[in-house]
Enzyme design. Structure first.
Site, PDB file in Angstrom:
ATOM      1  N   HIS A 142       0.828  -1.218   0.000  1.00 30.39           N
ATOM      2  CA  HIS A 142       0.000   0.000   0.000  1.00 30.39           C
ATOM      3  C   HIS A 142       0.851   1.252   0.000  1.00 30.39           C
ATOM      4  O   HIS A 142       1.935   1.301   0.591  1.00 30.39           O
ATOM      5  CB  HIS A 142      -1.000   0.005   1.161  1.00 30.39           C
ATOM      6  CG  HIS A 142      -0.400   0.083   2.532  1.00 30.39           C
ATOM      7  ND1 HIS A 142      -0.107   1.274   3.146  1.00 30.39           N
ATOM      8  CD2 HIS A 142      -0.060  -0.888   3.420  1.00 30.39           C
ATOM      9  CE1 HIS A 142       0.383   1.045   4.365  1.00 30.39           C
ATOM     10  NE2 HIS A 142       0.429  -0.266   4.548  1.00 30.39           N
ATOM     11  N   ASP A 144      -0.249   4.474   0.910  1.00 31.94           N
ATOM     12  CA  ASP A 144      -0.502   5.501   1.933  1.00 31.94           C
ATOM     13  C   ASP A 144       0.216   5.195   3.237  1.00 31.94           C
ATOM     14  O   ASP A 144       0.636   4.059   3.502  1.00 31.94           O
ATOM     15  CB  ASP A 144      -2.004   5.670   2.168  1.00 31.94           C
ATOM     16  CG  ASP A 144      -2.664   4.412   2.717  1.00 31.94           C
ATOM     17  OD1 ASP A 144      -2.274   3.301   2.294  1.00 31.94           O
ATOM     18  OD2 ASP A 144      -3.574   4.530   3.560  1.00 31.94           O
ATOM     19  N   ASP A 175       6.457   0.719   6.522  1.00 31.98           N
ATOM     20  CA  ASP A 175       5.008   0.533   6.411  1.00 31.98           C
ATOM     21  C   ASP A 175       4.442   1.526   5.407  1.00 31.98           C
ATOM     22  O   ASP A 175       3.993   2.581   5.781  1.00 31.98           O
ATOM     23  CB  ASP A 175       4.352   0.716   7.782  1.00 31.98           C
ATOM     24  CG  ASP A 175       2.844   0.512   7.739  1.00 31.98           C
ATOM     25  OD1 ASP A 175       2.370  -0.234   6.855  1.00 31.98           O
ATOM     26  OD2 ASP A 175       2.134   1.105   8.572  1.00 31.98           O
ATOM     27  N   GLU A 209      -5.036   1.888   2.632  1.00 35.57           N
ATOM     28  CA  GLU A 209      -4.979   0.767   3.583  1.00 35.57           C
ATOM     29  C   GLU A 209      -5.044   1.244   5.026  1.00 35.57           C
ATOM     30  O   GLU A 209      -5.666   0.603   5.877  1.00 35.57           O
ATOM     31  CB  GLU A 209      -3.704  -0.053   3.352  1.00 35.57           C
ATOM     32  CG  GLU A 209      -3.625  -1.352   4.156  1.00 35.57           C
ATOM     33  CD  GLU A 209      -3.052  -1.200   5.555  1.00 35.57           C
ATOM     34  OE1 GLU A 209      -3.142  -2.160   6.349  1.00 35.57           O
ATOM     35  OE2 GLU A 209      -2.480  -0.123   5.867  1.00 35.57           O
ATOM     36  N   GLU A 210      -4.409   2.373   5.304  1.00 34.38           N
ATOM     37  CA  GLU A 210      -4.349   2.861   6.679  1.00 34.38           C
ATOM     38  C   GLU A 210      -5.709   3.292   7.207  1.00 34.38           C
ATOM     39  O   GLU A 210      -5.871   3.496   8.414  1.00 34.38           O
ATOM     40  CB  GLU A 210      -3.352   4.017   6.790  1.00 34.38           C
ATOM     41  CG  GLU A 210      -1.907   3.650   6.455  1.00 34.38           C
ATOM     42  CD  GLU A 210      -1.284   2.671   7.451  1.00 34.38           C
ATOM     43  OE1 GLU A 210      -1.966   2.267   8.414  1.00 34.38           O
ATOM     44  OE2 GLU A 210      -0.114   2.307   7.249  1.00 34.38           O
ATOM     45  N   ASP A 236       1.068 -10.184   1.218  1.00 38.92           N
ATOM     46  CA  ASP A 236       0.917  -8.784   1.598  1.00 38.92           C
ATOM     47  C   ASP A 236       1.905  -8.472   2.715  1.00 38.92           C
ATOM     48  O   ASP A 236       2.654  -9.353   3.180  1.00 38.92           O
ATOM     49  CB  ASP A 236      -0.534  -8.542   2.058  1.00 38.92           C
ATOM     50  CG  ASP A 236      -0.908  -7.060   2.125  1.00 38.92           C
ATOM     51  OD1 ASP A 236      -0.082  -6.210   1.723  1.00 38.92           O
ATOM     52  OD2 ASP A 236      -2.028  -6.754   2.576  1.00 38.92           O
ATOM     53  N   HIS A 482       4.324   2.920  12.963  1.00 37.87           N
ATOM     54  CA  HIS A 482       3.317   3.932  13.317  1.00 37.87           C
ATOM     55  C   HIS A 482       3.808   4.849  14.430  1.00 37.87           C
ATOM     56  O   HIS A 482       3.014   5.616  14.992  1.00 37.87           O
ATOM     57  CB  HIS A 482       1.989   3.287  13.729  1.00 37.87           C
ATOM     58  CG  HIS A 482       1.194   2.760  12.579  1.00 37.87           C
ATOM     59  ND1 HIS A 482      -0.158   2.553  12.640  1.00 37.87           N
ATOM     60  CD2 HIS A 482       1.556   2.393  11.321  1.00 37.87           C
ATOM     61  CE1 HIS A 482      -0.597   2.074  11.498  1.00 37.87           C
ATOM     62  NE2 HIS A 482       0.436   1.971  10.669  1.00 37.87           N
TER      63      HIS A 482
END
Length: 522
Positions: A142, A144, A175, A209-210, A236, A482
């Site tokens: 992903h 984003d 990520d 995705e986030e 994934d 994160h």
């Protein structure tokens, strides 16, 4: 005589019980010892004769090394932030589209590659194979990222891609832009070298995705369903290579996610009559709700360690522990309750033991001298594989035990199906082989993702969904996910490119080899 006879019978009975218990204990000890000495679930395909293929060597030269790092840094510098389902940085997403086309000209110009933009900002690539009978697979990542601010304590601006001591710092480095760019960079180099796949494959790059992937991943799935696509497996993001993270484990471990915990957001609310603070009732809306929340925190969800895929994780790693941990890990059929009690003491390992309960929001009151008429709290739960969403909701209802508290499921879903990881599992074994070829010192094991990924939307297209990227995590690195100071080493990013370069080629075999030997089980 009667008393002496009764005492003799009692003593005889006690002796029989004691000797029986000793015999059972000895038998269990022998079984556990034999299993400890003989259990190695990693034997089998490692020693088997794999189908021979003419794989192209990656052989990344200095010019390519500089190029792939420059492309990756450019990707990190674009702030493709998703804040809510409606609040995305669409300008950055459009800019990222231009970057991809500039960085990977061969991918976007090759007649082998069919590319389309989905839902304005997501990307779907399709490379048909020369042998259409081979079921295709799919690589996911992903674009984003979550928000980041330098004021939170970053050592470098979060969208600077600044190098510090061989590491590239920035939001998205682990990520998940390392996979986005790594997959396409690998494909670019393969196409330049004249590669044509035998087994067709898809690449899906979601843009939201986030914030649950409702626009990106779900629309990619819709497109594939319209074309009646079925996939051999999906790979994934998810788990990683853990080096020094698991206490007592000798050497690094690559954990391949075979499932994800379920999810639930639950709203608790209480409504009462408002009033003045000078004449308070015996219980206020805040007090009633606070008591309900306290009951949820004090009465945790049941301990379920050993009833989900976490058992497979420790059995695959057991031979890499020293005694006595090796003895315990090899015999979770006997020691699961004990190990579960130990693991629940720490928040990071408790997540593998049960459904976790986290009170994340609490709202009430508008003025200091008014008794509020309404109070509400939000609880976030990550559901263990051995439980269902409905079972969790029933337990919340019984634990709260107060009719004055309204319980509402805001959103949620069951744990994801557990994908196979035995010696007949094509996706798992191909990923495992690719990891071991690149990192022979690593032990590979199945794992459970405690977070959620875009791959959950693809469960109707495949029975094999795996969550892994060969990003190396050392102690403390998980907190960067994160968090602040997200980073990846330059060496590790190059390894990711090589991993996908090899994985795509390894998938071209027609079938897995027959196992060299069967797993020893008792």
């Amino acid at each position: 005589m009667t008393d002496r006879g009764s005492k003799f019978k009692i003593l005889k009975f006690l002796k029989i019980i004691i000797f029986t218990l000793l015999f059972i204990s000895l038998l269990l000890f022998i079984i556990a010892t034999v299993r400890t000495l003989s259990l190695d679930v990693n034997v089998g395909l490692q020693l088997a004769q794999w189908e021979k293929t003419n794989n192209i060597a990656s052989d990344i030269n200095q010019r390519q090394r500089q190029e792939l790092l420059a492309n990756f840094k450019d990707a990190i510098r674009i702030p493709t932030v998703s804040t809510t389902e409606t609040q995305l940085n669409f300008t950055a997403l459009a800019q990222f589209d231009k970057l991809l086309r500039k960085a990977f000209p061969t991918v976007f110009s090759s007649s082998l590659v069919h590319h389309e933009v989905v839902a304005d900002y997501s990307h779907l690539f399709w490379l048909p194979g020369s042998q259409p009978a081979l079921v295709p697979y799919m690589l996911l990542a992903h674009i984003d990222v979550v928000p980041a601010s330098e004021s939170d304590g970053w050592e470098a601006p979060p969208f600077s891609a600044k190098e510090i001591d061989g590491f590239i710092y920035g939001r998205g480095t682990i990520d998940n832009k390392q996979s986005v760019m790594g997959i396409l960079q690998a494909l670019e180099y393969l196409l330049i070298k004249g590669y044509t796949p035998r087994r067709g494959f898809y690449i899906g790059l979601g843009h939201d995705e986030e914030v649950s992937g409702f626009k990106g991943a779900m629309n990619i799935v819709r497109v594939l369903k319209q074309r009646d696509v079925k996939l051999a497996f999906v790979l994934d993001e998810g788990l990683a290579v853990l080096d020094g993270v698991i206490n007592g484990l000798q050497g690094p471990a690559a954990l391949i996610g075979i499932s994800e915990k379920g999810h639930a957001t639950v709203k608790l609310s209480v409504s009462t009559q408002p009033g003045h603070s000078s004449m308070p009732p015996s219980e206020s809306s805040i007090g009633i709700l606070a008591a309900a929340v306290k009951r949820l925190e004090e009465n945790r969800m049941p301990r379920l360690f050993g009833h989900g895929p976490e058992r497979g994780t420790f059995e695959h790693l057991a031979h890499k522990f020293s005694l006595p941990l090796k003895f315990i890990m090899s015999n979770l059929w006997l020691f699961s309750p004990l190990l579960g009690r130990v693991m629940e003491r720490r928040p990071d390992t408790n997540a593998f033991v049960r459904t976790t309960t986290a009170v994340t929001m609490f709202n009430a009151g508008v003025k200091v001298n008014i008794i509020p008429s309404h109070a509400e709290a939000y609880v976030n739960l990550r559901i263990h594989s051995a439980q269902s969403l409905q079972e969790v909701m029933d337990l919340i209802q019984s634990t709260v035990g107060d009719q004055r508290v309204n319980i509402e499921l805001v959103n949620g879903f069951d744990p994801l199906p557990i994908s196979s990881y035995d010696e007949t599992s094509f996706g798992f074994q191909i990923i495992k082989k690719t990891v071991l070829d690149l990192f022979p010192q690593v032990t590979v094991a199945p794992g459970i993702c405690i977070g959620n990924t875009d791959s959950r939307h693809f469960k109707d297209l495949t029975n094999g969904t795996y969550r892994f990227a060969p990003t190396w995590f050392k102690p403390g690195d998980a907190q960067r996910f994160h968090g602040i100071n997200e980073r990846i080493s330059k060496k590790n990013y190059e390894e990711l490119v090589v991993f996908y370069f090899n994985l795509i080629q390894n998938c071209d075999i027609q079938k897995l080899p027959d196992p060299h030997s069967s797993v020893h089980e008792l």
